[in-house]
Every structure is written in C-alpha cells, then in structure tokens.
Design an enzyme around this catalytic site. Structure first.
Site, PDB file in Angstrom:
ATOM      1  N   CYS A 106       1.328   7.096  -9.290  1.00 33.75           N
ATOM      2  CA  CYS A 106       2.201   7.176  -8.122  1.00 33.75           C
ATOM      3  C   CYS A 106       3.619   6.689  -8.446  1.00 33.75           C
ATOM      4  O   CYS A 106       3.853   5.987  -9.422  1.00 33.75           O
ATOM      5  CB  CYS A 106       1.611   6.356  -6.977  1.00 33.75           C
ATOM      6  SG  CYS A 106       2.302   6.796  -5.369  1.00 33.75           S
ATOM      7  N   ASP A 138      -5.441  -1.389  -0.558  1.00 33.50           N
ATOM      8  CA  ASP A 138      -4.401  -2.062  -1.327  1.00 33.50           C
ATOM      9  C   ASP A 138      -4.187  -3.447  -0.724  1.00 33.50           C
ATOM     10  O   ASP A 138      -4.467  -3.670   0.454  1.00 33.50           O
ATOM     11  CB  ASP A 138      -3.115  -1.237  -1.229  1.00 33.50           C
ATOM     12  CG  ASP A 138      -2.018  -1.676  -2.191  1.00 33.50           C
ATOM     13  OD1 ASP A 138      -2.184  -2.717  -2.858  1.00 33.50           O
ATOM     14  OD2 ASP A 138      -1.001  -0.985  -2.261  1.00 33.50           O
TER      15      ASP A 138
END
Length: 206
Positions: free
Chosen positions: A7, A131
């Site tokens: 990412c 996360d």
C-alpha cells in the site's frame, strides 16, 4: 494462501517494483492530502495504467464522497475500495449500489479493544482490514483477534522481522504493508521483493 497487499504507492518506480514482485493487491491512498502517500484522482490512471493486470488496484479512502469512489470503480482505475474513515453500514450499502458488480469493498478498523473487534466481525463489507491505527510502524495487541471468526487482512507494523510470526500465529486471509517496505519514506524495491517472496514461500509450505 496468504494474500499480499503493498500500500501507499505514489511513484512510477513504486509500480515497477510491485510489477516485479507480484503481490496480489496494490494500494493507492486517494485524495487524502494530509497523507505523505497521497495520490490525487487525476494522477491515478497514470499509475494504475502501468500496473500488471494480475495485480488488483485498491483505492484507499477516508470519508470520501460515495460518487468519487464509485466513479473510480466504474472506470476500472481501481477494482477495490478500502475505507478508512467513519463509513458506516449505510455508506457501504450506498456504495455497493453505485459501484459495478464484482467491485470489492474493504472496511478498515482500528483495533484498540474488544468492541472494535466486534464491530469488525459484524461489518457488511466484503473484507475487513484490522490495524492498530497508530501509524507509528508498531503492531497492535494481536491477542484481541482470537475471537474475530471471519477472514481479515492484517495491517500495522508488519515487516520482514515479524511477518512469519504474524502468519503462523494469526493465519490472516491477507497482509497489508506500507512503511514496512520503505526506506527513508520511499518504497524500497528489495524490501518489497523480499517480503513477497517470504509470504509466497509460506504458501508453498502449506
């Protein structure tokens, strides 16, 4: 088979690196000016246009207008949307109506306690991403995930040193890396190659 997402891509070089390494997903942070990895929608086609077709381009959004997200999905510039803001069940339902059939919706959750895990477990998105939400390159308390009971992508502080433990302990559906494959704030070709090879090797072991 643990999927791999790299990412925070923003440069042509970043695309060339992932084209060599061949992760499953490539993530682009779209229209989030406060992010150092921000990419504006008008620049995005230049990057995804050179991405290998086998790699799924994912747009990462924070409280973006559904029309913007759906528009990028309809044009095929991205093939999945990852939501990192306050998007609720209603937002996801509206986006699903606007987006083309088959577009994947991923909802990210900041896991800081059991309530966050419960919310993730009941989310109507196609996939959830878990996360710590700190953005400091450290992992969160993985023991919170023992009752998650649905496939998820794991993010937050993942790198070469802890990847093997993350996969062997948690068995996530996928792993998502950004700063863990960077050097001095830029994507590192060798780090991307090594981490993808590490995860691929584990696939061969299973």
């Amino acid at each position: 088979m643990t999927r791999i997402k790299i990412c925070g891509l923003k440069r042509r070089e970043d695309i060339l690196y992932v084209n060599e390494a061949m992760p499953d997903y490539a993530g682009f942070i779209i229209h989030v000016p406060k992010s150092v990895r921000n990419v504006e929608p008008d620049v995005l086609p230049e990057l995804t246009g050179i991405l290998k077709k086998e790699i799924i381009p994912v747009g990462v959004f924070v409280d973006a207008d559904e029309a913007l997200v759906a528009g990028l999905l309809r044009t095929g510039v991205i093939r999945a949307a990852q939501l990192h803001g306050h998007e609720d069940h209603g937002y996801i339902a509206r986006l699903r109506t606007l987006a083309p059939e088959g577009a994947q919706i991923i909802k990210a959750f900041k896991v800081q306690g059991p309530d966050d895990v419960s919310a993730a477990r009941h989310c109507p998105a196609d996939m959830i991403l878990l996360d710590g939400g700190r953005g400091d390159g450290r992992v969160f308390d993985w023991s919170l995930l023992k009752n998650i009971c649905r496939p998820y992508m794991l993010a937050g502080g993942l790198n070469e040193e802890n990847m093997d433990k993350a996969i062997s302990t948690l068995h996530p559906w996928g792993v998502d890396l950004s700063s863990g494959v960077e050097t001095n704030g830029q994507k590192d070709r060798e780090k991307i190659s090594r981490i993808v090879n590490l995860v691929r090797q584990r696939k061969e072991d299973t």
